[in-house]
Design a protein around this motif. Structure first.
Motif, PDB file in Angstrom:
ATOM      1  N   GLY A  13      70.777 -44.942 -26.332  1.00  9.30           N
ATOM      2  CA  GLY A  13      69.589 -44.184 -26.722  1.00  9.30           C
ATOM      3  C   GLY A  13      69.398 -44.110 -28.220  1.00  9.30           C
ATOM      4  O   GLY A  13      68.279 -43.992 -28.714  1.00  9.30           O
ATOM      5  N   GLU A  14      70.497 -44.168 -28.945  1.00  7.43           N
ATOM      6  CA  GLU A  14      70.392 -44.140 -30.409  1.00  7.43           C
ATOM      7  C   GLU A  14      69.740 -45.418 -30.929  1.00  7.43           C
ATOM      8  O   GLU A  14      69.054 -45.412 -31.934  1.00  7.43           O
ATOM      9  CB  GLU A  14      71.773 -43.967 -31.030  1.00  7.43           C
ATOM     10  CG  GLU A  14      72.290 -42.557 -30.860  1.00  7.43           C
ATOM     11  CD  GLU A  14      73.713 -42.379 -31.336  1.00  7.43           C
ATOM     12  OE1 GLU A  14      74.220 -43.256 -32.065  1.00  7.43           O
ATOM     13  OE2 GLU A  14      74.315 -41.356 -30.958  1.00  7.43           O
ATOM     14  N   ILE A  48      73.807 -37.695 -16.450  1.00  6.15           N
ATOM     15  CA  ILE A  48      72.714 -38.163 -17.296  1.00  6.15           C
ATOM     16  C   ILE A  48      72.307 -37.060 -18.274  1.00  6.15           C
ATOM     17  O   ILE A  48      71.658 -37.300 -19.274  1.00  6.15           O
ATOM     18  CB  ILE A  48      71.510 -38.643 -16.451  1.00  6.15           C
ATOM     19  CG1 ILE A  48      70.644 -39.595 -17.290  1.00  6.15           C
ATOM     20  CG2 ILE A  48      70.708 -37.477 -15.885  1.00  6.15           C
ATOM     21  CD1 ILE A  48      69.679 -40.429 -16.496  1.00  6.15           C
ATOM     22  N   GLY A  49      72.756 -35.847 -17.965  1.00  5.89           N
ATOM     23  CA  GLY A  49      72.500 -34.721 -18.857  1.00  5.89           C
ATOM     24  C   GLY A  49      73.107 -34.923 -20.236  1.00  5.89           C
ATOM     25  O   GLY A  49      72.647 -34.325 -21.222  1.00  5.89           O
ATOM     26  N   ASN A  50      74.161 -35.762 -20.324  1.00  6.18           N
ATOM     27  CA  ASN A  50      74.746 -36.058 -21.641  1.00  6.18           C
ATOM     28  C   ASN A  50      73.673 -36.589 -22.584  1.00  6.18           C
ATOM     29  O   ASN A  50      73.621 -36.253 -23.751  1.00  6.18           O
ATOM     30  CB  ASN A  50      75.842 -37.134 -21.516  1.00  6.18           C
ATOM     31  CG  ASN A  50      77.045 -36.627 -20.759  1.00  6.18           C
ATOM     32  OD1 ASN A  50      76.996 -35.549 -20.179  1.00  6.18           O
ATOM     33  ND2 ASN A  50      78.118 -37.386 -20.755  1.00  6.18           N
ATOM     34  N   PHE A  51      72.839 -37.465 -22.029  1.00  9.59           N
ATOM     35  CA  PHE A  51      71.747 -38.036 -22.815  1.00  9.59           C
ATOM     36  C   PHE A  51      70.792 -36.924 -23.237  1.00  9.59           C
ATOM     37  O   PHE A  51      70.323 -36.877 -24.372  1.00  9.59           O
ATOM     38  CB  PHE A  51      71.028 -39.101 -21.977  1.00  9.59           C
ATOM     39  CG  PHE A  51      69.953 -39.849 -22.709  1.00  9.59           C
ATOM     40  CD1 PHE A  51      70.198 -41.114 -23.239  1.00  9.59           C
ATOM     41  CD2 PHE A  51      68.677 -39.317 -22.860  1.00  9.59           C
ATOM     42  CE1 PHE A  51      69.211 -41.815 -23.911  1.00  9.59           C
ATOM     43  CE2 PHE A  51      67.676 -40.004 -23.520  1.00  9.59           C
ATOM     44  CZ  PHE A  51      67.946 -41.258 -24.046  1.00  9.59           C
ATOM     45  N   GLY A  52      70.521 -36.033 -22.300  1.00 11.27           N
ATOM     46  CA  GLY A  52      69.582 -34.948 -22.562  1.00 11.27           C
ATOM     47  C   GLY A  52      70.052 -34.007 -23.659  1.00 11.27           C
ATOM     48  O   GLY A  52      69.248 -33.463 -24.420  1.00 11.27           O
ATOM     49  N   GLN A  53      71.365 -33.814 -23.737  1.00 12.64           N
ATOM     50  CA  GLN A  53      71.880 -32.930 -24.792  1.00 12.64           C
ATOM     51  C   GLN A  53      71.650 -33.547 -26.165  1.00 12.64           C
ATOM     52  O   GLN A  53      71.345 -32.862 -27.136  1.00 12.64           O
ATOM     53  CB  GLN A  53      73.370 -32.679 -24.564  1.00 12.64           C
ATOM     54  CG  GLN A  53      73.593 -31.680 -23.444  1.00 12.64           C
ATOM     55  CD  GLN A  53      75.033 -31.625 -22.982  1.00 12.64           C
ATOM     56  OE1 GLN A  53      75.908 -32.291 -23.531  1.00 12.64           O
ATOM     57  NE2 GLN A  53      75.273 -30.834 -21.951  1.00 12.64           N
ATOM     58  N   LYS A  54      71.777 -34.864 -26.215  1.00 10.30           N
ATOM     59  CA  LYS A  54      71.609 -35.559 -27.502  1.00 10.30           C
ATOM     60  C   LYS A  54      70.129 -35.780 -27.823  1.00 10.30           C
ATOM     61  O   LYS A  54      69.714 -35.674 -28.965  1.00 10.30           O
ATOM     62  CB  LYS A  54      72.340 -36.905 -27.425  1.00 10.30           C
ATOM     63  CG  LYS A  54      72.343 -37.706 -28.717  1.00 10.30           C
ATOM     64  CD  LYS A  54      73.391 -37.179 -29.679  1.00 10.30           C
ATOM     65  CE  LYS A  54      73.339 -37.855 -31.046  1.00 10.30           C
ATOM     66  NZ  LYS A  54      73.957 -39.173 -31.039  1.00 10.30           N
ATOM     67  N   ILE A  61      64.144 -43.325 -21.866  1.00  8.94           N
ATOM     68  CA  ILE A  61      63.933 -41.938 -21.451  1.00  8.94           C
ATOM     69  C   ILE A  61      64.829 -41.696 -20.242  1.00  8.94           C
ATOM     70  O   ILE A  61      64.835 -42.504 -19.310  1.00  8.94           O
ATOM     71  CB  ILE A  61      62.469 -41.701 -21.042  1.00  8.94           C
ATOM     72  CG1 ILE A  61      61.564 -41.814 -22.256  1.00  8.94           C
ATOM     73  CG2 ILE A  61      62.297 -40.341 -20.383  1.00  8.94           C
ATOM     74  CD1 ILE A  61      60.095 -41.633 -21.936  1.00  8.94           C
ATOM     75  N   ALA A  62      65.610 -40.657 -20.281  1.00  6.95           N
ATOM     76  CA  ALA A  62      66.488 -40.352 -19.154  1.00  6.95           C
ATOM     77  C   ALA A  62      65.797 -39.337 -18.246  1.00  6.95           C
ATOM     78  O   ALA A  62      65.154 -38.406 -18.722  1.00  6.95           O
ATOM     79  CB  ALA A  62      67.810 -39.802 -19.653  1.00  6.95           C
ATOM     80  N   MET A  63      65.916 -39.569 -16.958  1.00 11.00           N
ATOM     81  CA  MET A  63      65.235 -38.696 -15.999  1.00 11.00           C
ATOM     82  C   MET A  63      66.154 -38.346 -14.834  1.00 11.00           C
ATOM     83  O   MET A  63      66.969 -39.170 -14.414  1.00 11.00           O
ATOM     84  CB  MET A  63      63.998 -39.406 -15.432  1.00 11.00           C
ATOM     85  CG  MET A  63      62.989 -39.818 -16.461  1.00 11.00           C
ATOM     86  SD  MET A  63      61.621 -40.722 -15.710  1.00 11.00           S
ATOM     87  CE  MET A  63      60.839 -39.414 -14.749  1.00 11.00           C
ATOM     88  N   THR A  64      65.994 -37.159 -14.311  1.00 14.02           N
ATOM     89  CA  THR A  64      66.737 -36.789 -13.107  1.00 14.02           C
ATOM     90  C   THR A  64      65.953 -35.732 -12.329  1.00 14.02           C
ATOM     91  O   THR A  64      64.907 -35.270 -12.792  1.00 14.02           O
ATOM     92  CB  THR A  64      68.146 -36.270 -13.457  1.00 14.02           C
ATOM     93  OG1 THR A  64      68.915 -36.137 -12.253  1.00 14.02           O
ATOM     94  CG2 THR A  64      68.095 -34.929 -14.171  1.00 14.02           C
ATOM     95  N   PRO A  81      67.006 -34.275 -26.317  1.00 18.32           N
ATOM     96  CA  PRO A  81      66.229 -33.424 -25.398  1.00 18.32           C
ATOM     97  C   PRO A  81      64.770 -33.847 -25.291  1.00 18.32           C
ATOM     98  O   PRO A  81      64.138 -33.664 -24.250  1.00 18.32           O
ATOM     99  CB  PRO A  81      66.370 -32.026 -26.003  1.00 18.32           C
ATOM    100  CG  PRO A  81      66.885 -32.219 -27.388  1.00 18.32           C
ATOM    101  CD  PRO A  81      67.620 -33.519 -27.417  1.00 18.32           C
ATOM    102  N   GLU A  82      64.235 -34.434 -26.347  1.00 16.57           N
ATOM    103  CA  GLU A  82      62.821 -34.828 -26.332  1.00 16.57           C
ATOM    104  C   GLU A  82      62.602 -36.076 -25.485  1.00 16.57           C
ATOM    105  O   GLU A  82      61.472 -36.430 -25.180  1.00 16.57           O
ATOM    106  CB  GLU A  82      62.305 -35.032 -27.762  1.00 16.57           C
ATOM    107  CG  GLU A  82      62.770 -36.291 -28.483  1.00 16.57           C
ATOM    108  CD  GLU A  82      64.238 -36.278 -28.917  1.00 16.57           C
ATOM    109  OE1 GLU A  82      64.934 -35.252 -28.712  1.00 16.57           O
ATOM    110  OE2 GLU A  82      64.710 -37.307 -29.440  1.00 16.57           O
ATOM    111  N   ARG A  83      63.685 -36.763 -25.121  1.00 20.78           N
ATOM    112  CA  ARG A  83      63.553 -37.951 -24.283  1.00 20.78           C
ATOM    113  C   ARG A  83      64.278 -37.761 -22.948  1.00 20.78           C
ATOM    114  O   ARG A  83      64.794 -38.701 -22.360  1.00 20.78           O
ATOM    115  CB  ARG A  83      64.122 -39.179 -25.016  1.00 20.78           C
ATOM    116  CG  ARG A  83      63.176 -39.717 -26.073  1.00 20.78           C
ATOM    117  CD  ARG A  83      63.610 -41.097 -26.518  1.00 20.78           C
ATOM    118  NE  ARG A  83      64.614 -41.038 -27.541  1.00 20.78           N
ATOM    119  CZ  ARG A  83      65.598 -41.922 -27.670  1.00 20.78           C
ATOM    120  NH1 ARG A  83      65.716 -42.913 -26.815  1.00 20.78           N
ATOM    121  NH2 ARG A  83      66.471 -41.817 -28.648  1.00 20.78           N
TER     122      ARG A  83
END
Lengths: 335, 280
Positions: A29-30, A48-54, A36-39, A56-58
């Motif tokens: 993602g960087e 996939i929440g790991n991505f969301g923590q980093k 965009i991560a979705m769940t 959040p806008e995506r």
């Protein structure tokens, strides 16, 4: 290992498949702002929440709405994004099958699906949460690529490779907790190219996902019995590596497929299709979940119950070695 | 700004032409979803000939407004408009439904320029539209997304999943329409299931709700313009329409959800359309 990956084998050893993918996806993602991560309310369970923590806008959590999860993903792909969608396999492949097929595969959109808790990895949860049908469903969708990584390391490789692979990709992983098979990430993972983990000339074991480890264990036992066992990690079930299968048919003449999936329409069927189309007969056995719903239990117990663990594989190999087949060198008399 | 009288006159002329093309395609194709194509016509005509920011010469232009026909069986009526707008050679419409044609009953985005998403399986369009609108918000693009649904497809749970998420993300760049013609394949919607109180349903999901006569251009234009001013929530325009609009023997008859026309029926249909527009 894809360029720019920073997770190490030491970490991957300690992480579940899902944890590795959560980490790898965050790193990807960087580099790629289109991801965009979705769940659907499974941010924590699927990692996939790991991505969301980093980012959040995506990160989009749909709530418990799997059909729109894939519909909205299609819309985002049409808007130029690269959605990575994660939920349990049973929901991705079964509840939302038509949305995946029609909104994503039919339109050949760049949506990556990472389905967790597949097979019987969530064994204790009962049949509503088992998913022994997803390979069958997903490989029947035109345009869909189906990958079943063997462990966390391969999951990381698969997720990274999927980002550069055009069109929809379905990556099937378990709940985690599986011991690693690979000792290095740098073994040349390529979508569509099987990994021959071990050469052998008496029999070939073709496996994917958690059964790769079981096959490796079985091969060690079989080796003590004097058998030379080839192991093929068929991590990409579609498109399947026909070349490696036909080579095994010609060179070992005995093949056992092992999968954590209904024996109908999964890896074994895909391999059988290749063999039959070649016109080269060989002794063949499919190991997997019989055509029935799975009992409740810990995954390790279930692997044993359904004879897809090392002991089960050894038993099946012994039976197959005892089967009489034509073993002359001349294939020309066979059609 | 309300539609000027000359705009309304122009749109009525377009609608008349499109309705005639719909009849022609149905005749040459050997059958088609004519009833719903006629009920949706005025909504689509208003969008395509007045409001959508599009360029038929650049069908994939990134900043174009998006249009999703969630009631994909209206593809016949949509294709009539896309052809007239110049997205492709109108002569191709003679092959509608024919083997090897780019046009099936439900349009395919990979085959038909101007088609932003392949639809037809009901209950899918609003989710895709939400994704497109969300994508615009995330990327800072200014395009708007429009989605036309049938009333029957509101039975699909996925519509309401999408409605929840659209409101949650405050998608004020999304306008949905419901072609409320009261008929499904098997009969009147209220006899098959219960769809009444559509306004309240959407309102309770957090949408701005407008209700209009779906054959009145002043009302359609007013609703589209009003939706453009609504902030922080998506808008749904419930359009009261008549299935088979303008063709007297088809109007409000669920049997004309799908049908074929012989040359007499075609001629009668075309005459009905002329008569309708001859009236003030």
């Amino acid at each position: 290992m894809a360029e720019g990956m920073t997770w190490s084998i030491e970490e991957a050893d300690k992480l579940t498949q899902a944890e590795v993918y959560g980490q790898v996806l965050t790193q990807l993602g960087e580099k790629d702002p289109k991801i965009i991560a979705m769940t659907a309310d499974l941010a924590k369970s699927t990692k996939i929440g790991n991505f969301g923590q980093k980012f959040p806008e995506r990160f989009i959590n749909m709530g418990i709405a799997e059909n729109s999860l894939f519909g909205v993903a299609a819309g985002l792909a049409l808007a130029g994004y690269k959605p990575v969608v994660s939920t349990f396999a049973v929901f991705a492949a079964l509840r939302s099958a038509e949305f995946v097929r029609t909104d994503i595969c039919y339109q050949n959109l760049d949506v990556k699906i990472i389905a967790t808790h597949a097979g019987i990895s969530f064994g204790q949860a009962g049949s509503t949460h088992h998913c022994t049908e997803d390979i069958a469903v997903m490989r029947s969708f035109a345009n869909m690529t189906v990958i079943v990584p063997a462990d966390g390391i391969e999951t990381g490789n698969a997720v990274a490779a999927a980002m550069d692979w055009p069109g929809p990709v379905y990556i099937r992983i378990g709940r985690g907790f599986e011991p690693p098979v690979n000792t290095t990430a740098d073994y040349g993972f390529q979508i569509g190219k099987a990994v021959t983990m071990r050469e052998g000339k008496d029999i070939t074991l073709i496996c994917c996902g958690v059964t790769v480890l079981q096959a490796a264990r079985a091969a060690k036992i079989l080796e003590t019995q004097g058998l030379s066992v080839r192991i093929i990690n068929m991590h990409t079930v579609k498109p399947i590596d026909k070349e490696v299968i036909l080579k095994a048919v010609m060179e070992t003449r005995r093949i056992v497929t092992i999968e954590e999936h209904n024996v109908l329409c999964g890896l074994g069927s895909a391999v059988a299709e290749v063999i039959v189309e070649s016109g080269k007969a060989c002794a063949f056995t499919k190991l997997g979940i019989p055509d029935q719903y799975v009992i409740v239990g810990y995954p390790e117990d279930l692997y044993n119950h359904y004879k897809i663990d090392a002991d089960g594989i050894v038993e099946a190999v012994s039976a197959l070695m005892g089967r009489e087949i034509e073993e002359d060198e001349n294939w020309d008399d066979e059609t | 700004m309300p539609l000027a009288q000359e705009d309304i006159k122009r749109l009525r002329e377009k609608a008349k032409d499109i309705r005639k093309t719909i009849v022609d395609i149905t005749f040459t194709a050997g059958g088609g979803h004519i009833g719903g194509s006629l009920s949706q016509t005025d909504i689509l005509v208003a969008l395509y000939y007045k409001y959508l920011n599009i360029d038929p010469k650049k069908p994939r232009w990134e900043d174009r407004d998006r249009f999703i026909l969630s009631k994909g069986h209206g593809g016949l009526g949509w294709a009539a408009i896309l052809g007239e707008k110049g997205y492709f050679d109108k002569a191709l419409l003679k092959n509608f439904n024919k083997t090897g044609s780019p046009f099936g009953m439900h349009l395919d985005m990979l085959k038909v320029p101007g088609c932003d998403a392949s639809t037809g399986s009901l209950g899918h369009g609003l989710g895709i539209a939400v994704g497109l609108a969300l994508g615009a918000k995330m990327s800072g693009r200014k395009y708007r997304t429009y989605c036309v649904m049938g009333d029957g497809e509101l039975c699909e749970g996925s519509v309401w999943e999408a409605a929840i998420i659209g409101a949650f993300h405050k998608l004020d760049n999304l306008t949905a329409f419901v072609d409320r013609n009261n008929l499904m394949i098997d009969g009147p919607t209220e006899e098959i299931t219960q769809l009444d109180n559509i306004n309240d349903k959407f309102a309770s999901f957090g949408w701005e709700v407008l209700r209009i006569d779906g054959h009145d251009f002043a009302a359609i234009g007013g609703a589209i313009e009003k939706a453009q001013t609504i902030k922080a929530k998506p808008t749904v325009v419930i359009c009261d329409t008549v299935k088979g609009k303008c063709v007297d023997y088809m109007e409000n008859d669920y049997k004309w959800h799908y049908g074929g026309l012989d040359s007499d029926m075609r001629d009668k249909a075309l005459a009905c359309i002329d008569n309708y527009y001859a009236k003030a």
